[in-house]
Design an enzyme around this catalytic site. Structure first.
Site, short mmCIF file in Angstrom:
data_model
loop_
_atom_site.label_atom_id
_atom_site.label_comp_id
_atom_site.label_asym_id
_atom_site.label_seq_id
_atom_site.Cartn_x
_atom_site.Cartn_y
_atom_site.Cartn_z
N ALA A 162 3.96 -4.76 8.79
CA ALA A 162 3.90 -5.82 8.32
C ALA A 162 2.26 -6.24 7.20
O ALA A 162 1.73 -6.62 8.80
CB ALA A 162 4.67 -6.91 8.29
N GLY A 163 2.21 -5.18 6.90
CA GLY A 163 0.92 -5.45 6.13
C GLY A 163 -0.20 -5.09 6.97
O GLY A 163 -0.06 -3.75 7.18
N LYS A 208 11.59 -1.73 11.17
CA LYS A 208 10.86 -2.78 10.51
C LYS A 208 10.95 -3.59 11.63
O LYS A 208 11.39 -4.74 11.32
CB LYS A 208 11.29 -2.88 9.34
CG LYS A 208 10.04 -4.00 8.90
CD LYS A 208 9.33 -2.95 7.86
CE LYS A 208 7.75 -4.72 7.05
NZ LYS A 208 7.31 -4.20 6.24
N ILE A 258 0.75 -1.19 0.03
CA ILE A 258 -0.38 0.06 -0.17
C ILE A 258 0.80 0.91 0.13
O ILE A 258 0.29 2.35 -0.15
CB ILE A 258 -1.00 -0.58 1.18
CG1 ILE A 258 -2.03 0.46 0.63
CG2 ILE A 258 -0.22 0.46 2.81
CD1 ILE A 258 -3.30 -0.46 0.30
N GLY A 259 2.29 1.23 -0.14
CA GLY A 259 3.04 2.13 0.32
C GLY A 259 3.56 2.69 1.38
O GLY A 259 3.79 4.14 1.87
#
Length: 206
Positions: free
Chosen positions: A99-100, A32, A13-14
């Site tokens: 993540a997601g 992350k 999605i960016g």
């Protein structure tokens, strides 16, 4: 700790672009916590390229398959433990990229939203600007608010869509903080040339 948790209404999605944008303009550090799909890509490496000089903290978990974290871990005989997701101690603001989306499972009992709640950071929602964004964005907002997780706002990626922006702000009772239109290429110079965020990480403190 000051910072923000960058989540999305979907995968691809960016989030990484928005994370790099914030990291550059806020002079923030980046983390992350869980990287899947490492065989093909590394979001940490991407942010390092798009925000040169930024402090990039290594992921707590890295899995090769481009799957949901719980399934990528299972296939490698591992299990993601929330207790193993220790945030770094940054010298300034910290941009954390998920993540997601927020309802993505981390293991058989925990979801990403559980991790956001434990971090005690506000969430920034990255959403597409086009068709389908209203349902996904409003559901994400509702799930965050049910956990009393503060929402910094929404960033829309894609061609400008005034009707969708207005609907998200009206029905979601949230501010669309920025709209990032498609870039001819995603490079450090183009990320640096994007208008600086008009909102500040200082708005919330954990």
């Amino acid at each position: 700790m000051q910072g923000v948790f960058v989540t999305g209404t979907d995968t691809g999605i960016g989030k990484t672009l928005v994370s790099a944008w914030l990291t550059h303009h806020w002079r923030a550090e980046y983390w992350k916590p869980i990287q899947t799909g490492a065989l093909d890509d590394s979001d940490s490496d991407t942010v390092a390229k798009l925000a040169p000089g930024a402090v990039i903290h290594p992921p707590a978990y890295v899995f090769q398959a481009p799957l949901s974290p719980h399934e990528a871990a299972r296939r490698e005989g591992a299990r993601i433990e929330l207790s193993g997701l220790h945030p770094p101690t940054p010298l300034g603001p910290l941009v954390v990229e998920g993540a997601g989306g927020i309802m993505v499972p981390l293991n058989e009992v925990a979801l990403t939203v559980d991790f956001i709640e434990a971090l005690n950071l506000p969430a920034l929602i990255v959403a597409r600007s086009g068709l389908g964004t209203l349902n996904h964005t409003l559901l994400t907002l509702d799930a965050l608010r049910r956990r009393h997780i503060p929402v910094l706002g929404v960033v829309l990626n894609g061609q400008k869509n005034p009707a969708n922006r207005q609907a998200i702000e009206h029905f979601g009772a949230v501010e669309v903080l920025a709209e990032i239109q498609p870039l001819p290429a995603v490079t450090a110079s183009l990320v640096a040339s994007l208008p600086a965020p008009t909102f500040s990480v200082q708005r919330f403190r954990s």
